[in-house]
Design an enzyme around this catalytic site. Structure first.
Site, PDB file in Angstrom:
ATOM      1  CG  HIS A 171      -4.900  -9.610 -14.546  1.00 37.20           C
ATOM      2  ND1 HIS A 171      -5.941  -9.119 -15.302  1.00 37.20           N
ATOM      3  CD2 HIS A 171      -5.206  -9.312 -13.256  1.00 37.20           C
ATOM      4  CE1 HIS A 171      -6.831  -8.552 -14.495  1.00 37.20           C
ATOM      5  NE2 HIS A 171      -6.402  -8.651 -13.264  1.00 37.20           N
TER       6      HIS A 171
ATOM      7  CG  LEU B  55      -1.977  -1.205   1.129  1.00 36.41           C
ATOM      8  CD1 LEU B  55      -2.812  -1.280   2.406  1.00 36.41           C
ATOM      9  CD2 LEU B  55      -2.901  -1.089  -0.095  1.00 36.41           C
TER      10      LEU B  55
ATOM     11  CG  ASP C  75      -7.210  -7.494  -6.701  1.00 38.78           C
ATOM     12  OD1 ASP C  75      -6.432  -8.342  -6.207  1.00 38.78           O
ATOM     13  OD2 ASP C  75      -7.047  -6.261  -6.545  1.00 38.78           O
TER      14      ASP C  75
HETATM   15  C1  LHQ Z   1       2.671  -3.490   4.734  1.00 42.39           C
HETATM   16  C2  LHQ Z   1       1.615  -4.218   4.209  1.00 42.39           C
HETATM   17  C3  LHQ Z   1       1.133  -3.865   2.932  1.00 42.39           C
HETATM   18  C4  LHQ Z   1       2.698  -2.133   2.927  1.00 42.39           C
HETATM   19  C5  LHQ Z   1       2.050  -5.068   6.132  1.00 42.39           C
HETATM   20  N1  LHQ Z   1       1.703  -2.806   2.342  1.00 42.39           N
HETATM   21  N2  LHQ Z   1       3.185  -2.437   4.159  1.00 42.39           N
HETATM   22  C6  LHQ Z   1      -4.762  -3.253  -4.009  1.00 42.39           C
HETATM   23  C7  LHQ Z   1      -4.472  -1.915  -4.462  1.00 42.39           C
HETATM   24  C8  LHQ Z   1      -4.019  -1.618  -5.735  1.00 42.39           C
HETATM   25  C9  LHQ Z   1      -4.013  -2.386  -6.760  1.00 42.39           C
HETATM   26  C10 LHQ Z   1      -4.160  -3.746  -6.852  1.00 42.39           C
HETATM   27  O1  LHQ Z   1      -4.651  -4.603  -5.898  1.00 42.39           O
HETATM   28  C11 LHQ Z   1      -4.769  -4.421  -4.634  1.00 42.39           C
HETATM   29  C12 LHQ Z   1      -4.983  -5.678  -3.976  1.00 42.39           C
HETATM   30  C13 LHQ Z   1      -4.670  -5.833  -2.529  1.00 42.39           C
HETATM   31  O2  LHQ Z   1      -3.830  -6.624  -2.211  1.00 42.39           O
HETATM   32  S1  LHQ Z   1      -5.571  -4.900  -1.435  1.00 42.39           S
HETATM   33  C14 LHQ Z   1      -5.050  -5.498   0.110  1.00 42.39           C
HETATM   34  C15 LHQ Z   1      -3.699  -4.990   0.512  1.00 42.39           C
HETATM   35  N3  LHQ Z   1      -3.279  -5.605   1.735  1.00 42.39           N
HETATM   36  C16 LHQ Z   1      -3.789  -5.249   2.921  1.00 42.39           C
HETATM   37  O3  LHQ Z   1      -4.651  -4.440   3.056  1.00 42.39           O
HETATM   38  C17 LHQ Z   1      -3.158  -5.917   4.136  1.00 42.39           C
HETATM   39  C18 LHQ Z   1      -2.463  -4.866   4.968  1.00 42.39           C
HETATM   40  N4  LHQ Z   1      -1.796  -5.477   6.089  1.00 42.39           N
HETATM   41  C19 LHQ Z   1      -2.428  -5.881   7.207  1.00 42.39           C
HETATM   42  O4  LHQ Z   1      -3.617  -5.799   7.329  1.00 42.39           O
HETATM   43  C20 LHQ Z   1      -1.579  -6.436   8.301  1.00 42.39           C
HETATM   44  O5  LHQ Z   1      -0.256  -6.029   8.085  1.00 42.39           O
HETATM   45  C21 LHQ Z   1      -1.616  -7.972   8.363  1.00 42.39           C
HETATM   46  C22 LHQ Z   1      -2.990  -8.418   8.884  1.00 42.39           C
HETATM   47  C23 LHQ Z   1      -1.325  -8.617   7.031  1.00 42.39           C
HETATM   48  C24 LHQ Z   1      -0.551  -8.460   9.395  1.00 42.39           C
HETATM   49  O6  LHQ Z   1      -0.709  -7.763  10.618  1.00 42.39           O
HETATM   50  P1  LHQ Z   1       0.449  -7.788  11.714  1.00 42.39           P
HETATM   51  O7  LHQ Z   1       0.909  -9.186  11.893  1.00 42.39           O
HETATM   52  O8  LHQ Z   1      -0.092  -7.068  12.894  1.00 42.39           O
HETATM   53  O9  LHQ Z   1       1.681  -6.985  11.062  1.00 42.39           O
HETATM   54  P2  LHQ Z   1       1.816  -5.400  10.867  1.00 42.39           P
HETATM   55  O10 LHQ Z   1       0.542  -4.817  10.401  1.00 42.39           O
HETATM   56  O11 LHQ Z   1       2.472  -4.823  12.068  1.00 42.39           O
HETATM   57  O12 LHQ Z   1       2.844  -5.333   9.612  1.00 42.39           O
HETATM   58  C25 LHQ Z   1       4.256  -5.418   9.789  1.00 42.39           C
HETATM   59  C26 LHQ Z   1       4.885  -4.388   8.868  1.00 42.39           C
HETATM   60  O13 LHQ Z   1       4.551  -4.680   7.516  1.00 42.39           O
HETATM   61  C27 LHQ Z   1       4.324  -2.986   9.144  1.00 42.39           C
HETATM   62  O14 LHQ Z   1       5.360  -2.066   8.895  1.00 42.39           O
HETATM   63  P3  LHQ Z   1       6.067  -1.316  10.150  1.00 42.39           P
HETATM   64  O15 LHQ Z   1       7.027  -0.375   9.513  1.00 42.39           O
HETATM   65  O16 LHQ Z   1       4.966  -0.661  10.930  1.00 42.39           O
HETATM   66  O17 LHQ Z   1       6.730  -2.419  10.927  1.00 42.39           O
HETATM   67  C28 LHQ Z   1       3.267  -2.820   8.068  1.00 42.39           C
HETATM   68  O18 LHQ Z   1       3.031  -1.494   7.705  1.00 42.39           O
HETATM   69  C29 LHQ Z   1       3.911  -3.553   6.916  1.00 42.39           C
HETATM   70  N5  LHQ Z   1       2.894  -4.037   5.974  1.00 42.39           N
HETATM   71  N6  LHQ Z   1       1.254  -5.210   5.082  1.00 42.39           N
HETATM   72  N7  LHQ Z   1       0.166  -4.541   2.319  1.00 42.39           N
END
Ligand code: LHQ
Length: 266
Positions: free
Chosen positions: A93, A69, A148
């Protein structure tokens, strides 16, 4: 090693190519460089005849957290309308189509969370083995998006429409044990055993008749949209091809001679 190549690590051993998503600091979120490196690694694995099974896994504590993101964040601060479709068509894709059409078995070794497009990536593989601490999140709704990268195609086929809708509507985290009970994964193993268990399966698959496996994948892909008669005809056509393979002849001869077959994958 180039910067792009570092986002994906590839290793090979006796017919198995392991592709490791390697951005552990962001839970292997997909930026452009990772998607390009993944696409290239899959193309290479598909082309290389010595590769007879592919394993995809993640470095660190996650499988893949989906779209990075942060990589697209500037779109959200600009007043310009956001257009995501072209990003998907261009960068996701080709990866998903290659996973589904590559005529080799692809195993997802799901070592941790698989969220958003990372969940789609796991679903697009042929077999999913999960670590006990792995989880699956159709996280798209949590950021106001539609599932997606073929999640809407694979998920209902794997677990049924009702469960797929619930998972996609709520964006809740499905733990490995629940994923197993729904048929989303075929096995759950202790975290420490995942690499060895997946390597064992991959070794086994890489010694199987790869041509027949590839044709089987074609048949099962086609079955999703076929009627009975056309599927029967397609099976007969594919069986004609499989029947002319070295491995079919070897399989039958080995059976008659009461010895283990030596399949060459062709
Ligand atoms: C991340 C991410 C991430 C960047 C963890 N990006 N940094 C979308 C848009 C555009 C075009 C095409 O398609 C799409 C499709 C998609 O994939 S939309 C869905 C995108 N993914 C998400 O929304 C998932 C976002 N992440 C989360 O909800 C959590 O991180 C999960 C539940 C996966 C894991 O949670 P935790 O175990 O609590 O880990 P955390 O959240 O503390 O993450 C660790 C680090 O990784 C953290 O960075 P930091 O600097 O604070 O340590 C996060 O910011 C980073 N991170 N996912 N997708």
């Amino acid at each position: 090693m180039t910067d792009q190549a570092a986002h994906v690590l590839t290793t090979g051993e006796r017919g198995v190519r392991t592709i490791t998503l390697n951005r552990p600091e962001v839970l292997n979120a997909c930026n452009l460089a990772l998607l390009q490196a993944l696409g290239q690694a899959l193309r290479d694995a598909e082309k290389d005849e010595s590769v007879r099974c592919v394993v995809i896994t993640g470095a660190g504590r996650a499988f893949c957290s989906g779209q990075d993101l942060a990589d697209v964040a500037d779109r959200y601060t600009s007043p310009e309308p956001i257009e995501l479709g072209s990003h998907l068509r261009k960068h996701y894709h080709p990866v998903i189509v290659r996973l589904r059409t590559m005529e080799k078995p692809v195993v997802a070794a799901v070592n941790g969370v698989a969220a958003g497009a990372g969940c789609s990536l796991a679903l697009a593989c042929d077999v999913r083995i999960a670590a006990e601490s792995a989880s699956f999140i159709e996280a798209f709704v949590n950021v106001g998006l539609v599932p997606d990268s073929a999640s809407t195609f694979m998920l209902p086929r794997l677990i049924g429409v009702g469960r797929a809708l619930e998972m996609c509507f709520t964006g809740r985290k499905l733990a490995a044990a629940e994923a197993l009970s729904l048929g989303l994964v075929t096995r759950v193993v202790p975290d420490a055993d995942l690499p060895a268990e997946c390597a064992k399966l991959a070794q086994k698959l890489s010694g199987m008749p790869t041509r027949a496996i590839g044709l089987t994948k074609r048949a099962l892909n086609a079955a999703w949209t076929a009627d009975l008669e056309s599927q029967l005809e397609y099976e007969a056509m594919l069986q004609t091809t499989a029947g002319q393979s070295h491995d079919h002849r070897e399989g039958v001869l080995a059976f008659m001679e009461k010895r283990p077959p030596k399949f060459l994958g062709r």
